[in-house]
Design a protein around this motif. Structure first.
Motif, PDB file in Angstrom:
ATOM      1  N   LEU A 595    -131.908 -29.065  42.557  1.00 60.96           N
ATOM      2  CA  LEU A 595    -130.480 -29.767  42.066  1.00 60.96           C
ATOM      3  C   LEU A 595    -130.286 -29.580  40.590  1.00 60.96           C
ATOM      4  N   PRO A 596    -129.312 -29.803  40.317  1.00 57.60           N
ATOM      5  CA  PRO A 596    -128.982 -29.273  38.713  1.00 57.60           C
ATOM      6  C   PRO A 596    -129.818 -30.574  37.948  1.00 57.60           C
ATOM      7  N   ALA A 597    -130.388 -30.306  36.715  1.00 56.00           N
ATOM      8  CA  ALA A 597    -130.949 -30.421  36.040  1.00 56.00           C
ATOM      9  C   ALA A 597    -130.340 -30.841  34.074  1.00 56.00           C
ATOM     10  N   THR A 598    -131.036 -31.577  33.401  1.00 53.44           N
ATOM     11  CA  THR A 598    -130.821 -32.622  32.304  1.00 53.44           C
ATOM     12  C   THR A 598    -132.190 -31.373  31.607  1.00 53.44           C
ATOM     13  N   VAL A 613    -128.109 -27.857  32.860  1.00 51.06           N
ATOM     14  CA  VAL A 613    -129.330 -26.339  33.528  1.00 51.06           C
ATOM     15  C   VAL A 613    -128.139 -26.698  34.804  1.00 51.06           C
ATOM     16  N   PRO A 614    -127.504 -25.662  35.930  1.00 55.70           N
ATOM     17  CA  PRO A 614    -126.557 -25.934  37.346  1.00 55.70           C
ATOM     18  C   PRO A 614    -127.473 -25.833  37.613  1.00 55.70           C
ATOM     19  N   TRP A 615    -126.803 -26.106  38.959  1.00 50.86           N
ATOM     20  CA  TRP A 615    -127.819 -25.878  40.458  1.00 50.86           C
ATOM     21  C   TRP A 615    -127.497 -24.169  40.954  1.00 50.86           C
ATOM     22  N   GLU A 616    -126.037 -23.383  40.066  1.00 48.19           N
ATOM     23  CA  GLU A 616    -126.319 -22.120  40.242  1.00 48.19           C
ATOM     24  C   GLU A 616    -126.955 -21.217  39.480  1.00 48.19           C
ATOM     25  N   THR A 617    -128.298 -21.334  38.611  1.00 50.27           N
ATOM     26  CA  THR A 617    -128.736 -21.315  37.977  1.00 50.27           C
ATOM     27  C   THR A 617    -129.858 -20.219  39.092  1.00 50.27           C
ATOM     28  N   TRP A 618    -129.853 -21.208  40.254  1.00 48.77           N
ATOM     29  CA  TRP A 618    -131.184 -20.710  41.208  1.00 48.77           C
ATOM     30  C   TRP A 618    -130.874 -19.626  42.462  1.00 48.77           C
ATOM     31  N   GLN A 619    -129.473 -19.549  42.078  1.00 48.42           N
ATOM     32  CA  GLN A 619    -128.672 -18.418  43.289  1.00 48.42           C
ATOM     33  C   GLN A 619    -129.604 -17.022  42.926  1.00 48.42           C
ATOM     34  N   GLN A 620    -130.131 -16.647  42.306  1.00 45.41           N
ATOM     35  CA  GLN A 620    -130.892 -14.823  42.100  1.00 45.41           C
ATOM     36  C   GLN A 620    -131.512 -15.049  41.514  1.00 45.41           C
ATOM     37  N   HIS A 621    -131.802 -16.832  41.150  1.00 42.91           N
ATOM     38  CA  HIS A 621    -133.259 -15.903  40.372  1.00 42.91           C
ATOM     39  C   HIS A 621    -134.905 -17.647  40.990  1.00 42.91           C
ATOM     40  N   ARG A 622    -135.454 -17.791  40.454  1.00 35.21           N
ATOM     41  CA  ARG A 622    -137.362 -18.034  40.671  1.00 35.21           C
ATOM     42  C   ARG A 622    -137.167 -18.996  39.711  1.00 35.21           C
ATOM     43  N   ARG A 623    -136.759 -18.297  37.822  1.00 37.06           N
ATOM     44  CA  ARG A 623    -137.184 -18.688  36.846  1.00 37.06           C
ATOM     45  C   ARG A 623    -136.491 -17.800  35.969  1.00 37.06           C
ATOM     46  N   TYR A 624    -136.156 -18.664  35.082  1.00 33.26           N
ATOM     47  CA  TYR A 624    -134.293 -18.466  34.212  1.00 33.26           C
ATOM     48  C   TYR A 624    -134.691 -19.097  32.379  1.00 33.26           C
ATOM     49  N   VAL A 625    -134.476 -18.145  31.755  1.00 27.62           N
ATOM     50  CA  VAL A 625    -134.798 -18.331  30.468  1.00 27.62           C
ATOM     51  C   VAL A 625    -133.026 -18.925  30.057  1.00 27.62           C
ATOM     52  N   ILE A 639    -137.392 -30.914  30.605  1.00 27.11           N
ATOM     53  CA  ILE A 639    -136.718 -30.917  31.614  1.00 27.11           C
ATOM     54  C   ILE A 639    -136.927 -32.320  32.249  1.00 27.11           C
ATOM     55  N   ASP A 640    -135.337 -32.646  32.787  1.00 29.76           N
ATOM     56  CA  ASP A 640    -135.196 -34.356  33.375  1.00 29.76           C
ATOM     57  C   ASP A 640    -135.537 -34.992  32.633  1.00 29.76           C
ATOM     58  N   PRO A 641    -135.472 -35.048  31.461  1.00 21.22           N
ATOM     59  CA  PRO A 641    -136.236 -36.506  30.556  1.00 21.22           C
ATOM     60  C   PRO A 641    -135.724 -38.272  31.320  1.00 21.22           C
ATOM     61  N   GLY A 642    -134.972 -37.928  31.436  1.00 16.72           N
ATOM     62  CA  GLY A 642    -134.756 -39.209  32.298  1.00 16.72           C
ATOM     63  C   GLY A 642    -135.239 -39.366  33.283  1.00 16.72           C
ATOM     64  N   HIS A 643    -135.682 -38.679  33.974  1.00 12.98           N
ATOM     65  CA  HIS A 643    -136.434 -38.862  35.654  1.00 12.98           C
ATOM     66  C   HIS A 643    -135.106 -39.358  36.551  1.00 12.98           C
ATOM     67  N   ALA A 644    -134.653 -38.560  36.549  1.00 17.00           N
ATOM     68  CA  ALA A 644    -133.958 -39.074  37.580  1.00 17.00           C
ATOM     69  C   ALA A 644    -133.520 -38.449  38.343  1.00 17.00           C
ATOM     70  N   SER A 651    -145.801 -33.137  35.344  1.00 19.71           N
ATOM     71  CA  SER A 651    -146.973 -32.640  34.223  1.00 19.71           C
ATOM     72  C   SER A 651    -145.855 -31.391  34.260  1.00 19.71           C
ATOM     73  N   ASN A 652    -144.930 -31.080  34.201  1.00 19.29           N
ATOM     74  CA  ASN A 652    -145.296 -29.722  34.329  1.00 19.29           C
ATOM     75  C   ASN A 652    -143.939 -29.448  33.551  1.00 19.29           C
ATOM     76  N   ASN A 653    -143.228 -30.803  32.733  1.00 24.58           N
ATOM     77  CA  ASN A 653    -141.545 -31.398  32.491  1.00 24.58           C
ATOM     78  C   ASN A 653    -141.618 -30.611  31.274  1.00 24.58           C
ATOM     79  N   SER A 654    -142.899 -30.427  30.788  1.00 28.31           N
ATOM     80  CA  SER A 654    -142.198 -30.798  28.965  1.00 28.31           C
ATOM     81  C   SER A 654    -143.243 -29.787  28.266  1.00 28.31           C
ATOM     82  N   LEU A 655    -143.259 -29.475  27.437  1.00 28.05           N
ATOM     83  CA  LEU A 655    -143.701 -28.798  26.377  1.00 28.05           C
ATOM     84  C   LEU A 655    -143.790 -29.222  25.350  1.00 28.05           C
ATOM     85  N   GLN A 656    -144.596 -28.958  24.368  1.00 29.93           N
ATOM     86  CA  GLN A 656    -144.805 -30.196  22.810  1.00 29.93           C
ATOM     87  C   GLN A 656    -144.734 -28.711  22.612  1.00 29.93           C
ATOM     88  N   MET A 657    -143.931 -28.105  20.504  1.00 28.82           N
ATOM     89  CA  MET A 657    -144.730 -27.317  20.270  1.00 28.82           C
ATOM     90  C   MET A 657    -145.460 -27.342  19.323  1.00 28.82           C
TER      91      MET A 657
END
Length: 658
Positions: A595-598, A613-625, A639-644, A651-657
């Motif tokens: 799915l695309p995501a914010t 982050v469009p869905w096309e991101t994952w056509q060639q990648h499992r991970r992307y910078v 990623i997906d901060p609004g829980h849409a 648990s793995n959707n956020s990281l704190q700096m």
């Protein structure tokens, strides 16, 4: 829909929550771009009948069935006697040597196939249909008796001569009777009220099965899933005792015969009124003067054009009110409600016509105009259940639950009464689409009086719908949407057929396509397939062609499979170690669904920046910078901060700096 409709919509997920959840393992190996984005095999092929663009093809055809029906209801014996003449037109290219009809009343027989398919074996039964005669009349007026064979809820009529294709016509004469089931009838019944029994009569006459380009005769038996019917014009007359009111699909043709002069005057007033007008007040229910005669019987005569079915309610106990429906281009219709005295009141059915009027006006403006002169709410115990022009809603519902069931049931006018999909095989195309349009009607009604419908209020702990559907999708036993409706266990029917299908449409509109492209496309889909029979592939192809999106990956993951989503923020680092150069965020797709995501980047001054982050991101990648420009220090990335999205591991959707 079934009598448990009020528990449906997004809140229906409660029916699932008590089930054991079987979580599937989700790791980086689960996602395979070549699997997710492989060419999608549509369930039905493109042909001359159905084009690759999702439009009806140049050779599209559809048969037609027009009905003339007369019936008499005897409340004492609960018997309905009737006869009908079906004018059948064979527009197919094939000559037909037999006709098939649906005999839904046979579902209540003890030997019915459907008795063996539910959660438990029924304890109450009827004898089903008693077919007394079947005859065929050809285009020259020659009439002859024919042989027929009844098999469960189907009847095969063997024609003396094959009915030619490309417009061949005949008239089929059928005489029948049955005993109306009690409240065990589910979608139709007879139920008690303070001032007399209420008869909710549906699936009451032998109905033509559909012959189409997908299967020929579609003769799936009536087990418990709903209907697939041809379109035509209906002229029907119902004879009842003098003291009963009949509320039927379509337009009442003889008000002068069955209504008092006062009631006729009030109806005319209602046609011009946005406020609800009482046609028969609670105080008048037990007054003989509220009927035009005080003995014998009355025959109520109705007509409805371009419809696939008709139904009616009948009772001496009805309170009756009505108001004008305002439709696009200055057109109007009439909203009416009939209900027992004990259902009246400003917190209950006193607002039913207001709810019906508002929802019909909203759907008409937003998607497609309501096509018939009257829309009716009928109160009983078969609620909610939908038929063209009339809905059976719970007589006990009040407030928010009453608004919910009325809006949902009248929403079925658009799916599948206007867009005539095959409910018996593809229930998600009516229940899911209808639940989807309900979401926005709930937002619109009376400045959001009962909104929002997706606030998670039905979910334990106040969780939102995305989280709840993620839990449903993690259940290894949950069926996919592209499966026969009769194959969906009852415990999954609402969570999958209603909730998941509707949530998929919300994702398409709000996350994948956007309202500015989705809404015109969906409106055109409705208009294009109005009074026709689209398949799942027609819908898939149409939305792709109209919106300009390749959506095969979504059809595969959401509809063909029950795949799950797990997006993750795995690493956050300043570019070249300098926050003034921006930040590099490593994202991963850890499960099969795409799915695309914010992406949300929050800075030390409280400001934030969002990146789609469009869905096309994952056509060639499992991970992307993903590189995000910025000149301030970052405090968090998610990623997906609004829980849409239905991400099953947040648990793995956020990281704190640091």
């Amino acid at each position: 829909m079934t009598p448990s409709t009020a528990r449906a919509l997004f809140g229906s997920v409660l029916l699932w929550l008590a089930l054991p959840v079987m979580a599937a393992a989700a790791d980086s190996a689960a996602f395979n771009p070549q699997q997710a984005f492989a060419p999608f095999d549509y369930p039905q092929p493109a042909t001359a009948y159905r084009s690759a663009s999702g439009l009806p093809g140049p050779a599209y055809w559809q048969n037609r069935a027009d009905y003339r029906i007369t019936a008499t209801l005897d409340p004492a014996s609960r018997k309905l006697d009737g006869s009908e003449v079906i004018s059948y037109t064979n527009n197919s290219p094939d000559a037909l040597d037999v006709l098939w009809l649906q005999l839904d009343q046979n579902r209540y027989r003890k030997d019915a196939r459907g008795a063996f398919t539910g959660d438990k074996f029924p304890t109450e039964f009827t004898d089903g249909y008693r077919i007394t005669s079947v005859a065929v009349e050809d285009a020259h007026g020659r009439k002859q008796a024919v042989k027929w064979v009844v098999s469960d809820t189907r009847m095969q009529v063997r024609l003396p001569d094959a009915l030619p294709g490309h417009g061949g016509k005949l008239q089929l004469h059928v005489a029948w009777s049955f005993t109306v089931p009690g409240e065990f009838g589910g979608r139709m019944d007879v139920n008690a009220s303070r001032n007399g029994e209420i008869f909710e009569i549906a699936q009451w006459y032998p109905r033509m099965a559909v012959y189409d380009d997908l299967r020929g005769w579609d003769t799936a038996p009536y087990l418990n899933s709903e209907f697939y019917l041809e379109y035509g014009d209906f002229d029907y007359a119902i004879t009842v005792p003098w003291n009963m009111i009949v509320a039927g699909s379509g337009e009442l043709l003889n008000p002068g015969d069955v209504l008092t002069a006062t009631q006729q005057k009030r109806l005319e007033q209602a046609r011009r009124s946005d406020a609800t007008v009482m046609i028969r007040t609670p105080a008048e229910v037990n007054q003989p003067s509220s009927r035009p005669k005080t003995s014998g019987t009355l025959t109520w005569h109705f007509r409805m054009h371009n419809t696939r079915d008709v139904a009616f309610g009948a009772s001496a106990a009805y309170v009756w009110d009505a108001a004008r429906i305002n439709l696009p281009e200055g057109k109007t219709a009439l909203a009416m409600s009939v209900y027992p005295v004990e259902s009246a009141g400003p917190q209950a059915w006193g607002r039913a016509t207001e709810f019906l009027k508002a929802s019909t006006e909203y759907f008409s403006k937003q998607w497609y105009p309501y096509p018939w002169p009257v829309a009716i709410n009928e109160a009983g115990t078969a609620g909610g259940m939908e038929y063209p022009g009339i809905t059976f809603d719970s007589k006990r519902a009040k407030g928010k639950s009453l608004h919910m069931v009325i809006a949902h049931e009248i929403g079925h006018i658009w799916f599948p009464m206007i867009v005539g999909s095959n409910e018996r095989r593809d229930a998600w195309m009516d229940e899911g689409f209808n639940t989807f349009i309900d979401v926005y009607e709930d937002d619109a009604f009376n400045h959001g009086e009962y909104a929002p419908k997706r606030d998670g209020e039905y979910a334990p702990g106040g969780g939102n719908p995305a989280d709840e559907i993620a839990r449903v999708m993690m259940d290894a036993d949950a069926p996919p949407l592209l499966i026969g409706a009769d194959m969906v266990p009852e415990k999954y029917r609402h969570p999958i057929t209603y909730f998941k299908a509707a949530f998929g449409m919300v994702l398409l509109r709000e996350q994948i396509i956007g309202p500015e492209r989705f809404d015109p496309a969906f409106r055109r889909y409705i208009a294009t397939w109005a009074y026709k029979h689209p398949s799942p592939s027609d819908f898939f192809r149409f939305m792709e062609s109209e919106t300009g999106e390749d959506l095969g990956w979504f059809w595969r993951g959401w509809f063909q499979h029950n795949w799950t989503l797990d997006l993750a923020v795995q690493k956050v680092a300043y570019t070249d170690g300098d926050y003034r150069k921006g930040v590099d965020v490593t994202l991963a797709n850890l499960d099969k669904l795409v799915l695309p995501a914010t992406l949300d980047v929050v800075y030390d001054d409280g400001s934030k920046q969002q990146v789609r982050v469009p869905w096309e991101t994952w056509q060639q990648h499992r991970r992307y910078v993903v590189h995000v420009d910025g000149t301030r220090q970052v405090t968090s990335v998610s990623i997906d901060p609004g829980h849409a999205l239905p991400d099953h591991d947040r648990s793995n959707n956020s990281l704190q700096m640091k």
